[in-house]
Design a protein around this motif. Structure first.
Motif, PDB file in Angstrom:
ATOM      1  N   PHE A  27       0.840  -1.198   0.000  1.00 53.41           N
ATOM      2  CA  PHE A  27       0.000   0.000   0.000  1.00 53.41           C
ATOM      3  C   PHE A  27       0.875   1.248   0.000  1.00 53.41           C
ATOM      4  O   PHE A  27       2.031   1.224   0.408  1.00 53.41           O
ATOM      5  CB  PHE A  27      -0.954   0.005   1.206  1.00 53.41           C
ATOM      6  N   VAL A  28       0.297   2.337  -0.476  1.00 50.86           N
ATOM      7  CA  VAL A  28       1.014   3.604  -0.545  1.00 50.86           C
ATOM      8  C   VAL A  28       0.907   4.301   0.796  1.00 50.86           C
ATOM      9  O   VAL A  28      -0.175   4.396   1.381  1.00 50.86           O
ATOM     10  CB  VAL A  28       0.429   4.499  -1.650  1.00 50.86           C
ATOM     11  N   ARG A  29       2.039   4.781   1.271  1.00 48.35           N
ATOM     12  CA  ARG A  29       2.044   5.547   2.513  1.00 48.35           C
ATOM     13  C   ARG A  29       2.756   6.873   2.265  1.00 48.35           C
ATOM     14  O   ARG A  29       3.635   6.975   1.404  1.00 48.35           O
ATOM     15  CB  ARG A  29       2.689   4.770   3.650  1.00 48.35           C
ATOM     16  N   TYR A  40       6.342   9.654  -1.141  1.00 46.91           N
ATOM     17  CA  TYR A  40       5.545   8.447  -0.895  1.00 46.91           C
ATOM     18  C   TYR A  40       6.443   7.221  -0.929  1.00 46.91           C
ATOM     19  O   TYR A  40       7.508   7.236  -1.529  1.00 46.91           O
ATOM     20  CB  TYR A  40       4.456   8.275  -1.960  1.00 46.91           C
ATOM     21  N   SER A  41       5.990   6.168  -0.301  1.00 39.32           N
ATOM     22  CA  SER A  41       6.701   4.896  -0.357  1.00 39.32           C
ATOM     23  C   SER A  41       5.691   3.771  -0.202  1.00 39.32           C
ATOM     24  O   SER A  41       4.506   4.010   0.027  1.00 39.32           O
ATOM     25  CB  SER A  41       7.761   4.825   0.744  1.00 39.32           C
ATOM     26  N   LEU A  42       6.162   2.548  -0.316  1.00 41.37           N
ATOM     27  CA  LEU A  42       5.288   1.392  -0.157  1.00 41.37           C
ATOM     28  C   LEU A  42       5.391   0.832   1.256  1.00 41.37           C
ATOM     29  O   LEU A  42       6.479   0.720   1.807  1.00 41.37           O
ATOM     30  CB  LEU A  42       5.654   0.295  -1.154  1.00 41.37           C
ATOM     31  N   PHE A  64      -0.468  -8.338  -3.551  1.00 44.54           N
ATOM     32  CA  PHE A  64      -1.372  -7.521  -4.351  1.00 44.54           C
ATOM     33  C   PHE A  64      -1.280  -6.037  -4.019  1.00 44.54           C
ATOM     34  O   PHE A  64      -0.768  -5.642  -2.978  1.00 44.54           O
ATOM     35  CB  PHE A  64      -2.815  -8.005  -4.197  1.00 44.54           C
ATOM     36  N   ILE A  65      -1.773  -5.247  -4.958  1.00 37.83           N
ATOM     37  CA  ILE A  65      -1.935  -3.799  -4.812  1.00 37.83           C
ATOM     38  C   ILE A  65      -3.385  -3.504  -5.160  1.00 37.83           C
ATOM     39  O   ILE A  65      -3.899  -4.002  -6.171  1.00 37.83           O
ATOM     40  CB  ILE A  65      -0.993  -3.034  -5.758  1.00 37.83           C
ATOM     41  N   THR A  66      -4.044  -2.712  -4.336  1.00 42.22           N
ATOM     42  CA  THR A  66      -5.453  -2.414  -4.577  1.00 42.22           C
ATOM     43  C   THR A  66      -5.634  -1.341  -5.651  1.00 42.22           C
ATOM     44  O   THR A  66      -4.698  -0.619  -6.010  1.00 42.22           O
ATOM     45  CB  THR A  66      -6.162  -1.929  -3.302  1.00 42.22           C
ATOM     46  N   VAL A  70      -2.886   1.734  -6.950  1.00 45.15           N
ATOM     47  CA  VAL A  70      -2.158   1.451  -8.190  1.00 45.15           C
ATOM     48  C   VAL A  70      -1.650   2.734  -8.859  1.00 45.15           C
ATOM     49  O   VAL A  70      -0.696   2.704  -9.634  1.00 45.15           O
ATOM     50  CB  VAL A  70      -2.999   0.583  -9.152  1.00 45.15           C
ATOM     51  N   TRP A  71      -2.221   3.884  -8.526  1.00 46.40           N
ATOM     52  CA  TRP A  71      -1.751   5.160  -9.087  1.00 46.40           C
ATOM     53  C   TRP A  71      -0.264   5.371  -8.818  1.00 46.40           C
ATOM     54  O   TRP A  71       0.437   6.004  -9.590  1.00 46.40           O
ATOM     55  CB  TRP A  71      -2.549   6.339  -8.522  1.00 46.40           C
ATOM     56  N   TYR A  72       0.214   4.837  -7.699  1.00 46.01           N
ATOM     57  CA  TYR A  72       1.602   5.002  -7.294  1.00 46.01           C
ATOM     58  C   TYR A  72       2.568   4.531  -8.391  1.00 46.01           C
ATOM     59  O   TYR A  72       3.629   5.104  -8.592  1.00 46.01           O
ATOM     60  CB  TYR A  72       1.839   4.229  -5.999  1.00 46.01           C
ATOM     61  N   LEU A  73       2.195   3.476  -9.096  1.00 48.95           N
ATOM     62  CA  LEU A  73       3.067   2.924 -10.132  1.00 48.95           C
ATOM     63  C   LEU A  73       3.029   3.734 -11.419  1.00 48.95           C
ATOM     64  O   LEU A  73       3.937   3.619 -12.244  1.00 48.95           O
ATOM     65  CB  LEU A  73       2.699   1.465 -10.408  1.00 48.95           C
ATOM     66  N   ASP A  74       1.999   4.514 -11.621  1.00 53.33           N
ATOM     67  CA  ASP A  74       1.913   5.430 -12.762  1.00 53.33           C
ATOM     68  C   ASP A  74       2.215   4.726 -14.081  1.00 53.33           C
ATOM     69  O   ASP A  74       2.976   5.220 -14.918  1.00 53.33           O
ATOM     70  CB  ASP A  74       2.867   6.607 -12.536  1.00 53.33           C
ATOM     71  N   GLY A  75       1.663   3.527 -14.262  1.00 53.51           N
ATOM     72  CA  GLY A  75       1.866   2.791 -15.496  1.00 53.51           C
ATOM     73  C   GLY A  75       3.137   1.962 -15.539  1.00 53.51           C
ATOM     74  O   GLY A  75       3.425   1.322 -16.544  1.00 53.51           O
TER      75      GLY A  75
END
Length: 106
Positions: A27-29, A40-42, A64-66, A70-75
């Motif tokens: 999750f993004v924190r 931000y970090s995971l 998994f990532i919810t 998933v926006w954190y990965l930006d594609g």
């Protein structure tokens, strides 16, 4: 794409005392230092899968990532590996072309 190496999965199993069938959520924190998303970090937590945007199963554990994070990965694709020098997990993000080239071992 989400990819977790077998060695990284083993690290999670040992460190979090996981049993087959359990799941780890990335999750993004807010805060912490990383080279990918400034500010931000995971983080990780053990919980039942829900609203997965990306998911993979390794060594009987689902990672998994919810959809909310998933926006954190930006594609980009996320590779989770083990760093033996630091005895810790390493997160790396690759664009799709680099990811395909990196893992295209024929």
């Amino acid at each position: 794409m989400l990819w977790v190496t077998e060695i990284a999965a083993t690290w999670f199993i040992q460190e979090l005392h996981l049993q087959k069938g359990q799941a780890v959520r990335f999750f993004v924190r807010y805060g912490a230092q990383n080279d990918f998303q400034t500010g931000y970090s995971l983080g990780i937590t053990v919980e039942k899968p829900h609203h997965e945007a990306l998911s993979t199963e390794v060594e009987g554990i689902q990672f998994f990532i919810t959809q909310d994070d998933v926006w954190y990965l930006d594609g980009y694709s996320l590779v989770v590996s083990y760093n033996g020098w630091e005895d810790d997990i390493r997160y790396e993000c690759f664009n799709e072309a680099s990811f395909s080239d990196l893992f295209a071992i024929a």
